[in-house]
Structures are given as structure tokens and as C-alpha cells.
Write an enzyme that holds these catalytic residues in place. Structure first.
Site, PDB file in Angstrom:
ATOM      1  N   TYR A 202      -2.240  -0.599  10.581  1.00 44.97           N
ATOM      2  CA  TYR A 202      -2.172  -0.921   9.151  1.00 44.97           C
ATOM      3  C   TYR A 202      -0.853  -0.425   8.556  1.00 44.97           C
ATOM      4  CZ  TYR A 202      -3.853  -1.190   4.266  1.00 44.97           C
ATOM      5  OH  TYR A 202      -4.014  -1.482   2.923  1.00 44.97           O
TER       6      TYR A 202
ATOM      7  N   SER B 258       0.857  -1.190   0.000  1.00 34.69           N
ATOM      8  CA  SER B 258       0.000   0.000   0.000  1.00 34.69           C
ATOM      9  C   SER B 258       0.890   1.235   0.000  1.00 34.69           C
ATOM     10  CB  SER B 258      -0.869   0.001   1.264  1.00 34.69           C
ATOM     11  OG  SER B 258      -1.527   1.241   1.414  1.00 34.69           O
TER      12      SER B 258
HETATM   13  N1  LIG Z   1      -8.719  -1.279  -1.082  1.00 35.66           N
HETATM   14  C1  LIG Z   1      -7.788  -0.359  -0.912  1.00 35.66           C
HETATM   15  O1  LIG Z   1      -8.081   0.838  -0.811  1.00 35.66           O
HETATM   16  C2  LIG Z   1      -6.336  -0.750  -0.834  1.00 35.66           C
HETATM   17  C3  LIG Z   1      -5.366   0.245  -0.991  1.00 35.66           C
HETATM   18  C4  LIG Z   1      -4.024  -0.104  -0.906  1.00 35.66           C
HETATM   19  C5  LIG Z   1      -3.662  -1.412  -0.699  1.00 35.66           C
HETATM   20  N2  LIG Z   1      -4.617  -2.362  -0.544  1.00 35.66           N
HETATM   21  C6  LIG Z   1      -4.208  -3.731  -0.285  1.00 35.66           C
HETATM   22  O2  LIG Z   1      -4.610  -4.540  -1.363  1.00 35.66           O
HETATM   23  C7  LIG Z   1      -4.879  -5.866  -0.896  1.00 35.66           C
HETATM   24  C8  LIG Z   1      -6.241  -6.312  -1.387  1.00 35.66           C
HETATM   25  O3  LIG Z   1      -7.207  -5.421  -0.870  1.00 35.66           O
HETATM   26  P1  LIG Z   1      -8.714  -5.387  -1.363  1.00 35.66           P
HETATM   27  O4  LIG Z   1      -9.104  -3.982  -1.437  1.00 35.66           O
HETATM   28  O5  LIG Z   1      -8.883  -6.264  -2.540  1.00 35.66           O
HETATM   29  O6  LIG Z   1      -9.405  -6.000  -0.066  1.00 35.66           O
HETATM   30  P2  LIG Z   1     -10.618  -7.035   0.066  1.00 35.66           P
HETATM   31  O7  LIG Z   1     -11.136  -6.869   1.455  1.00 35.66           O
HETATM   32  O8  LIG Z   1     -11.560  -6.897  -1.072  1.00 35.66           O
HETATM   33  O9  LIG Z   1      -9.884  -8.444  -0.102  1.00 35.66           O
HETATM   34  C9  LIG Z   1      -9.086  -8.998   0.899  1.00 35.66           C
HETATM   35  C10 LIG Z   1      -9.313 -10.491   0.884  1.00 35.66           C
HETATM   36  O10 LIG Z   1      -8.446 -11.057   1.872  1.00 35.66           O
HETATM   37  C11 LIG Z   1      -9.154 -12.070   2.539  1.00 35.66           C
HETATM   38  N3  LIG Z   1      -8.592 -12.299   3.856  1.00 35.66           N
HETATM   39  C12 LIG Z   1      -8.654 -11.493   4.948  1.00 35.66           C
HETATM   40  N4  LIG Z   1      -8.090 -12.086   5.999  1.00 35.66           N
HETATM   41  C13 LIG Z   1      -7.664 -13.301   5.589  1.00 35.66           C
HETATM   42  C14 LIG Z   1      -7.025 -14.403   6.226  1.00 35.66           C
HETATM   43  N5  LIG Z   1      -6.720 -14.374   7.517  1.00 35.66           N
HETATM   44  N6  LIG Z   1      -6.740 -15.486   5.494  1.00 35.66           N
HETATM   45  C15 LIG Z   1      -7.058 -15.561   4.169  1.00 35.66           C
HETATM   46  N7  LIG Z   1      -7.671 -14.552   3.513  1.00 35.66           N
HETATM   47  C16 LIG Z   1      -7.978 -13.448   4.201  1.00 35.66           C
HETATM   48  C17 LIG Z   1     -10.591 -11.543   2.639  1.00 35.66           C
HETATM   49  O11 LIG Z   1     -11.522 -12.577   2.884  1.00 35.66           O
HETATM   50  C18 LIG Z   1     -10.752 -10.896   1.284  1.00 35.66           C
HETATM   51  O12 LIG Z   1     -11.278 -11.804   0.324  1.00 35.66           O
HETATM   52  C19 LIG Z   1      -4.753  -5.806   0.623  1.00 35.66           C
HETATM   53  O13 LIG Z   1      -3.483  -6.266   1.014  1.00 35.66           O
HETATM   54  C20 LIG Z   1      -4.872  -4.325   0.924  1.00 35.66           C
HETATM   55  O14 LIG Z   1      -4.213  -3.974   2.144  1.00 35.66           O
HETATM   56  C21 LIG Z   1      -5.953  -2.065  -0.627  1.00 35.66           C
END
Ligand SMILES: NC(=O)c1ccc[n+]([C@@H]2O[C@H](COP(=O)([O-])OP(=O)(O)OC[C@H]3O[C@@H](n4cnc5c(N)ncnc54)[C@H](O)[C@@H]3O)[C@@H](O)[C@H]2O)c1
Length: 307
Positions: A185, A172
Site C-alpha cells: 500500500y 494517503s
Molecule cells: N479509509 C482510510 O483510512 C483511508 C486513509 C487514507 C487514504 N485513503 C484513500 O482514500 C481513498 C478512498 O478510500 P475509502 O476509505 O473511501 O475506501 P472504500 O473502500 O470505502 O472505497 C473505495 C472504492 O473503490 C472501489 N474500487 C476498488 N477497486 C476498484 C477497481 N479495481 N475499479 C473501480 N473501483 C474500485 C471500491 O469498490 C470502493 O467503492 C482510497 O484511495 C484510499 O486508499 C483511505
């Protein structure tokens, strides 16, 4: 080697990297094939993980998804197989090291050697430091940081043995710049940035350049994970469209890009942070809207949208 000669060679490498980076700004480098690769994506049951899984499957890769969300996991696998792709979904709680161990052995036995690992699953508590509990903090680190370590340890030996592999860590922009109200985070993401950088250096100095690493640092994406968050200057720092973010990540993976920040202004903000005196940092944050970024956060609790 003569130190002057060594310095000249280093400068040559730096300038040629700068030259090729400028060329690739206009003309993207050739993309590699992932046909026949076995690609494991953690958190593939929704959001960015699902979008990457669908795109990589379309290119002929066999996709392995790990998620705790059974429904989301099965839905991703269904979306892939319905379109003629190959997908294997496993329930795996990556916050648990021994579960990663068991699941990785199962994947090796039932699917084969994983040649690309995409550490994507992530969680956010959205609480201020003073309100975070020990459980919140530990869980955040287990999913956002330690899982990257254990999964890489599980699959890296095979990549080294096969002299072929790629580790992609979805981190991120909060892994480079601290955000008001995101201490657990940010700390977990800063750690993952450090891990990815060190791993890449270790692989290089050990002569394992055939294993690529890609560090992905996006700003907010509209997947629902950060639902409620607002950005002060959307024209400058927009909440990213998830399809756009997935396309940019795909390009970075397929061109073996070492690091991707989206939008590009993040590169500039990271540089600015190192130049501006730390005492002035809160004023820059306030101006950019960083003080209120998390003010209306509801996250996944308040928004069940899945892509
Ligand atoms: N959405 C944003 O704004 C954003 C911005 C920057 C970075 N990110 C990063 O991108 C990545 C994906 O984010 P996203 O927006 O697709 O989130 P999301 O919540 O849509 O997807 C995350 C997935 O991880 C799974 N997960 C959570 N805990 C888990 C565990 N203990 N074991 C197995 N699976 C688990 C959830 O069930 C979910 O399907 C993350 O690492 C997030 O930190 C997201």
C-alpha cells in the site's frame, strides 16, 4: 536574467506564498464554482468517493462514477438523483488499462468532456511484505497507482484543449511515511505522491496553469477500509470521521489547494521524518504506536460498513 535578480524574485515568490498560506490559515480563500462541470470520481460506490460525489452534485456538478461495485455505484447515483442532482454510474474496473480506455471514450460520448478527475478508488491487502503474493502487489499498484496514470492520460488532453481542468489524487499519509505492515500500500501511495508532484510541475512549466492538481493525504478514516486499525494517541492522531474528511477535501478542491494532509500534524510528522536520523525512525514509530497500527486490521472483509 541576472542570477541575483532571479534569486531575489524566487525569494519574493516563496515569502509571498508563505504570507498567503498564513493568511489562509485564518481566512479561507474564495471557493470556485463547480456548477456545470463534469466531474469523474473513481471508487464513487462507497466511502470518501460517495461523500465527495454527493457534495459536488449538490453544488451543481454532473457526476460520473466509476466503480466495480454495481450495487454501491447505483446507490450513489440514486442518492444524488433523489436530491435533484445529475449522476451517471458506470461499472469500470480501473485496475485494467484497456477498461479505462473504453470507459473514458464512453463517458466522452455519452456525458461530455470531463473537467475534473478525482482519482479516489483504492485497495489495501493489509498483509505483511513476506505474506503478500505477486497478485496482491500487482493489483494494489494497478488500482492505487497505475489507474491514476491511465485516467489522467485519458482526460488531460481535453483539459489542455479546453484550457480548464483539475486533477485530484486521493492518496494517503502512507504516501509520505512508511507504515509497519503496509509495504504494498505505502509503495503504491508513495508512487502516486511522486506522480502528482511531477504532473503539477510539468503542467506549470508547460504553461498549463489553468489545470489544477490537488494531492490529498489523509490519515486513517472511518470508512471501513482500515477497519480494526487502532491509533495509540487518538487525541493527536485520530481515526478521521468520514464526513469531516470529505468536508476538508471539498474545501481543498474548491480553493485549488495543491496539497492537503489531514490532520495537520501529518505535515509536522513528514518534516520530522526528514530531520530525525533514519536509525532512530523505528523508535519514533514505536512510540507513536506505528508498530501495532495494523495488528488488528480486518479491513473491508471484516466490516461491510459503507457510507
Ligand atoms: N479509509 C482510510 O483510512 C483511508 C486513509 C487514507 C487514504 N485513503 C484513500 O482514500 C481513498 C478512498 O478510500 P475509502 O476509505 O473511501 O475506501 P472504500 O473502500 O470505502 O472505497 C473505495 C472504492 O473503490 C472501489 N474500487 C476498488 N477497486 C476498484 C477497481 N479495481 N475499479 C473501480 N473501483 C474500485 C471500491 O469498490 C470502493 O467503492 C482510497 O484511495 C484510499 O486508499 C483511505
Amino acid at each position: 536574467m541576472n542570477i541575483l535578480l532571479e534569486l531575489l524574485m524566487t525569494l519574493f515568490k516563496v515569502f509571498s506564498a508563505l504570507f498567503w498560506a498564513s493568511v489562509h490559515f485564518f481566512i479561507p480563500p474564495p471557493q470556485k464554482s463547480v456548477k456545470g462541470e463534469i466531474i469523474l470520481i473513481t471508487g464513487g460506490g462507497s466511502g470518501i468517493g460517495r461523500l465527495l460525489a454527493q457534495r459536488l452534485a449538490k453544488l451543481g456538478a454532473t457526476i460520473v462514477i466509476w466503480d466495480i461495485n454495481k450495487e454501491g455505484n447505483e446507490e450513489t447515483a440514486r442518492l444524488i438523483t433523489e436530491n435533484g442532482g445529475k449522476a451517471h454510474a458506470y461499472i469500470c474496473d480501473i485496475s485494467n488499462n484497456s477498461e479505462i480506455s473504453v470507459c473514458s471514450e464512453t463517458v466522452k460520448r455519452e456525458v461530455g468532456c470531463v473537467s475534473m478527475l478525482i482519482n479516489n478508488a483504492g485497495i489495501v491487502s493489509g498483509k505483511k511484505f513476506i505474506d503478500t503474493t505477486e497478485k496482491d502487489i500487482v493489483k494494489t499498484f494497478e488500482v492505487n497507482t497505475f489507474a491514476h496514470v491511465w485516467a489522467a492520460k485519458a482526460f488531460l488532453p481535453d483539459m489542455i484543449k479546453n484550457q480548464h481542468g483539475h486533477i485530484v489524487n486521493i492518496v494517503s499519509s502512507a504516501g509520505y511515511i512508511g507504515v509497519n505492515g503496509l509495504s504494498d500500500y505505502c509503495a503504491s501511495k508513495f508512487a502516486s505522491v511522486g506522480l502528482t508532484e511531477c504532473l503539477d510541475l510539468e503542467l506549470h512549466f508547460a504553461g498549463h496553469d489553468y489545470i489544477n492538481t490537488t494531492l490529498v493525504c489523509p490519515y486513517y478514516i472511518d470508512t471501513g477500509m482500515f477497519a480494526g486499525c487502532q491509533t495509540r494517541f487518538p487525541w493527536l492522531l485520530p481515526i478521521l470521521d468520514s464526513d469531516y474528511a470529505a468536508d476538508r477535501i471539498m474545501l481543498a478542491i474548491l480553493t485549488n489547494q495543491k496539497q492537503l494532509c489531514i490532520p495537520r500534524i501529518i505535515y509536522f510528522l513528514v518534516m520530522l521524518k526528514t530531520i530525525v536520523p533514519a536509525s532512530a525512525s523505528p523508535y519514533v514509530h514505536r512510540f507513536m504506536g506505528g508498530d501495532k497500527l495494523m495488528a488488528n486490521f480486518v479491513g473491508r472483509q471484516g466490516n461491510k460498513k459503507t457510507n
